[in-house]
Design an enzyme around this catalytic site. Structure first.
Site, PDB file in Angstrom:
ATOM      1  N   ASP A  63       0.993  -1.065   0.189  1.00 50.54           N
ATOM      2  CA  ASP A  63       0.149  -0.013   0.032  1.00 50.54           C
ATOM      3  C   ASP A  63       0.918   1.080  -0.130  1.00 50.54           C
ATOM      4  OD1 ASP A  63      -1.877  -1.832   0.345  1.00 50.54           O
ATOM      5  OD2 ASP A  63      -2.645  -1.288   2.198  1.00 50.54           O
ATOM      6  N   GLU A 106      -9.495  -0.152  -2.037  1.00 47.79           N
ATOM      7  CA  GLU A 106     -10.562  -1.072  -1.314  1.00 47.79           C
ATOM      8  C   GLU A 106     -10.929  -0.610  -0.096  1.00 47.79           C
ATOM      9  OE1 GLU A 106      -8.295  -4.307   0.530  1.00 47.79           O
ATOM     10  OE2 GLU A 106      -6.538  -3.137   0.644  1.00 47.79           O
ATOM     11  N   MET A 145      -3.969 -10.585  -7.306  1.00 48.94           N
ATOM     12  CA  MET A 145      -3.110 -10.598  -8.734  1.00 48.94           C
ATOM     13  C   MET A 145      -1.842  -9.631  -8.545  1.00 48.94           C
ATOM     14  SD  MET A 145      -5.691 -11.672 -11.407  1.00 48.94           S
ATOM     15  CE  MET A 145      -4.549 -12.021 -12.507  1.00 48.94           C
ATOM     16  N   ARG A 174      -0.366  -8.541  -6.022  1.00 48.06           N
ATOM     17  CA  ARG A 174       0.591  -8.696  -5.060  1.00 48.06           C
ATOM     18  C   ARG A 174       1.399  -9.924  -5.210  1.00 48.06           C
ATOM     19  NH1 ARG A 174      -2.083  -8.879   1.090  1.00 48.06           N
ATOM     20  NH2 ARG A 174      -2.259 -10.913   0.908  1.00 48.06           N
TER      21      ARG A 174
HETATM   22  O1  F6P Z   1      -6.257 -10.677   2.876  1.00 53.82           O
HETATM   23  P1  F6P Z   1      -4.884 -10.363   3.440  1.00 53.82           P
HETATM   24  O2  F6P Z   1      -3.565 -11.264   3.269  1.00 53.82           O
HETATM   25  O3  F6P Z   1      -5.203  -9.980   5.042  1.00 53.82           O
HETATM   26  O4  F6P Z   1      -4.206  -9.073   2.848  1.00 53.82           O
HETATM   27  C1  F6P Z   1      -5.118  -7.771   2.697  1.00 53.82           C
HETATM   28  C2  F6P Z   1      -4.559  -6.616   3.103  1.00 53.82           C
HETATM   29  O5  F6P Z   1      -3.284  -6.543   2.946  1.00 53.82           O
HETATM   30  C3  F6P Z   1      -2.767  -5.362   2.407  1.00 53.82           C
HETATM   31  O6  F6P Z   1      -2.525  -5.435   1.074  1.00 53.82           O
HETATM   32  C4  F6P Z   1      -1.676  -4.694   2.976  1.00 53.82           C
HETATM   33  O7  F6P Z   1      -0.481  -5.480   3.041  1.00 53.82           O
HETATM   34  C5  F6P Z   1      -3.986  -4.489   2.354  1.00 53.82           C
HETATM   35  O8  F6P Z   1      -4.247  -3.692   1.014  1.00 53.82           O
HETATM   36  C6  F6P Z   1      -5.288  -5.474   2.265  1.00 53.82           C
HETATM   37  O9  F6P Z   1      -6.327  -4.959   2.949  1.00 53.82           O
END
Ligand code: F6P
Ligand code: ATP
Ligand code: MG
Length: 500
Positions: free
Chosen positions: A223, A322, A380, A382
């Site tokens: 982020d 999001e 996708m 990340r």
């Molecule tokens: O579904 P997970 O693995 O908890 O990650 C989601 C969250 O991780 C992040 O990518 C932060 O690392 C946020 O943008 C997102 O809300």
């Protein structure tokens, strides 16, 4: 979250100098073990580095946090420059390092792991490196794996983390017990804001026990919300990958009657991915981020903008982070606050909610035929390997971390500040969050490129200015803009600066 253990609070090593110069220094092992022996840095005998002019960083080198200053203004906050020191506080044969990855995935995690293992071996002949599996809880509940340059040779070509990761399960006492029991004396911790808070707690407990253990953080966040640093590794990869989703949304929208392509991108509290993906694409007609509240109905609202764009162009693309519009969704969906294992609030799906709202409005209320395609490439962007520029960035972060630990520094995060690698005390990266400043020029550029409404009244703008004037992220935002400004675009030295 299970944060237990000693809480003495962070030590702040502040050094002041003339003309308002402030160094926010990082702890050193000799702060609490004064008679720790030191040794000449073995790098001076390393053939690969022998031709480097003045290889060791000068003890007094520091990097300013703010580069735009006025003639009579104070010089402001500085951080210690990263890089190899003439004297080290570990003998190579005595080093037993460990690496752990925590929090969500991010492109480049494997590159950082690889470069810590290879950097320790190739620069300092350190060959005892342990991988802690499955995040913080792996210290006491999972297996560990020995890591060698050979075993990590190809991992940077893969997404994810070969060590695995997790949320929750931080137990400071159990973690430090494990560090002590295993004889680990360098701890490399890769993770986001939560992870760095955990690393800070580990450092404090290590110090309370007077252990000669260097605790080093490598900041990770897709982020880009970690304070102070220019940007986080993997961010450029994520923005690049987001283009594919936006392109698909554009193609779908352009091929249908009143086509609307809606793309949801990551960004829990900070909309950097959405903002940069939008600016890069030029096909986006509206970008919604957590920092800029929006509304749907009425004059200046989202529906009005959508209708205008459909009338003008026959199609449109919306990018939504999001974390955007969570207050609006919470008002219309009754749902309990739910947290993940680390205590982060789980978000309601703004993409699905917005899709439904747009469909309801245009088909039912406006009696218009629209075709809306919702694309959610969240994971996708990340779960992919990092692009070349992020790989180089990851390498330099890993090397900075190694040099700092070998030199006896501890309780710090490595980070790029104004294009220079630095050592930043943990508390500085955990006490605030980097956010898009909607009164800055970058957000104005976005508004002008999409031609979307700002959703702000003159009163809101005044309020936002007041908040950002008092916020530390304002400083960071200025810097972020400079980092990407056209004036520096041809000067690539700030992108891959040598450690000297
Ligand atoms: O579904 P997970 O693995 O908890 O990650 C989601 C969250 O991780 C992040 O990518 C932060 O690392 C946020 O943008 C997102 O809300
Ligand atoms: N205040 C805290 N003190 C100690 N440990 C913490 C704290 N906050 C989070 N942690 C631990 O840090 C680890 C990672 O935290 P979290 O899940 O919030 O991810 P993160 O590091 O912020 O990464 P990201 O949010 O970018 O995915 C978890 O194991 C969690 O228990
Ligand atoms: Mg986090």
């Amino acid at each position: 979250m299970g944060e237990t253990g000693s809480v003495r609070g962070p030590i702040r090593k502040i050094v002041e100098g003339p003309a308002g110069y402030v160094l926010e220094d990082v702890p050193h092992l000799t702060d609490y073990i004064p008679d720790l022996p030191n040794f000449p840095n073995p790098l001076q005998d390393n053939p690969a580095y022998s031709a480097v002019k003045q290889y060791f960083v000068n003890q007094d080198d520091t990097v300013p946090q703010k580069v735009v200053v006025h003639k009579a203004g104070p010089r402001g906050t500085h951080f210690r420059r990263a890089g190899p020191r003439q004297w080290v506080y570990f003998e190579s044969d005595d080093v037993h390092a460990c690496i752990v990855t925590c929090g969500g995935l991010c492109p480049g995690l494997n590159t950082v792991i690889r470069e810590i293992v290879c950097g320790l071996s190739h620069m300092y002949s350190v060959n005892k490196v342990l991988g802690i599996q499955g995040g913080y809880k792996g210290f006491y509940a999972r297996n560990t794996i020995p890591m060698t340059p050979k075993s990590v040779n190809d991992i940077h070509k893969r997404g994810g983390t070969v060590l695995g990761t997790s949320r929750g399960g931080h137990d400071t006492i159990k973690i430090v017990d494990s560090i002590e029991d295993r004889g680990i004396n360098q701890v490399y911790i890769i993770g986001g804001d939560g992870t760095q808070k955990g690393a800070s707690a580990i450092f404090e407990e290590v110090q309370r026990r007077d252990l000669a253990v260097a605790v080093v953080g490598i900041p990770k966040t897709i982020d880009n919300d970690i304070a102070v640093i220019d940007k986080s590794f993997g961010f450029d990869t994520a923005v690049e990958e987001a283009q594919r989703a936006i392109n698909a949304a554009h193609v779908e929208a352009g091929s249908a009657e009143n086509g609307i392509g809606l793309v949801k991108l990551m960004g829990r509290y900070s909309g950097f991915i959405a903002m940069y993906a939008t600016l890069a694409s030029r096909d986006v007609d509206c970008c919604l981020i957590p920092e800029s509240p929006f509304y749907l109905e009425g004059s200046g609202g989202l529906f009005e903008h959508v209708e205008k764009r459909l009338k003008e162009n026959g199609h449109m693309v919306i990018v939504v982070a999001e974390g955007a519009g969570q207050d609006l969704i919470a008002g219309s969906i009754k749902e309990k606050d739910i947290e993940d294992a680390s205590g982060n609030k789980l978000l309601l799906d703004v993409g699905l909610w917005l899709s439904q709202k747009i469909k309801d409005h245009f088909t039912t209320k406006r009696n218009m035929v629209i075709t809306l395609k919702y694309i959610d490439p969240t994971y996708m962007i990340r779960a992919i390997p990092s692009i070349a520029s992020d790989n180089v960035y990851c390498t330099l972060l890993a090397h900075s971390a190694i040099h700092g630990a070998m030199a006896g520094y501890t309780g710090f995060t490595v980070g790029l500040v104004n294009g220079r690698h630095t050592y930043i005390p943990f508390y500085r990266v955990t006490e605030s969050r980097n956010k898009v400043v909607i009164t800055d020029r970058m957000w104005a550029r976005l508004l002008s490129s999409t031609n979307q409404p700002s959703f702000l009244s003159p009163k809101d703008i005044e309020e936002a200015k007041k908040i950002t004037n008092n916020s530390p992220s304002n400083i960071n935002e200025d810097k972020y803009e400079d980092f990407h400004s056209p004036g520096r675009a041809n000067d690539t030295t700030h992108l891959y600066p040598a450690l000297l």
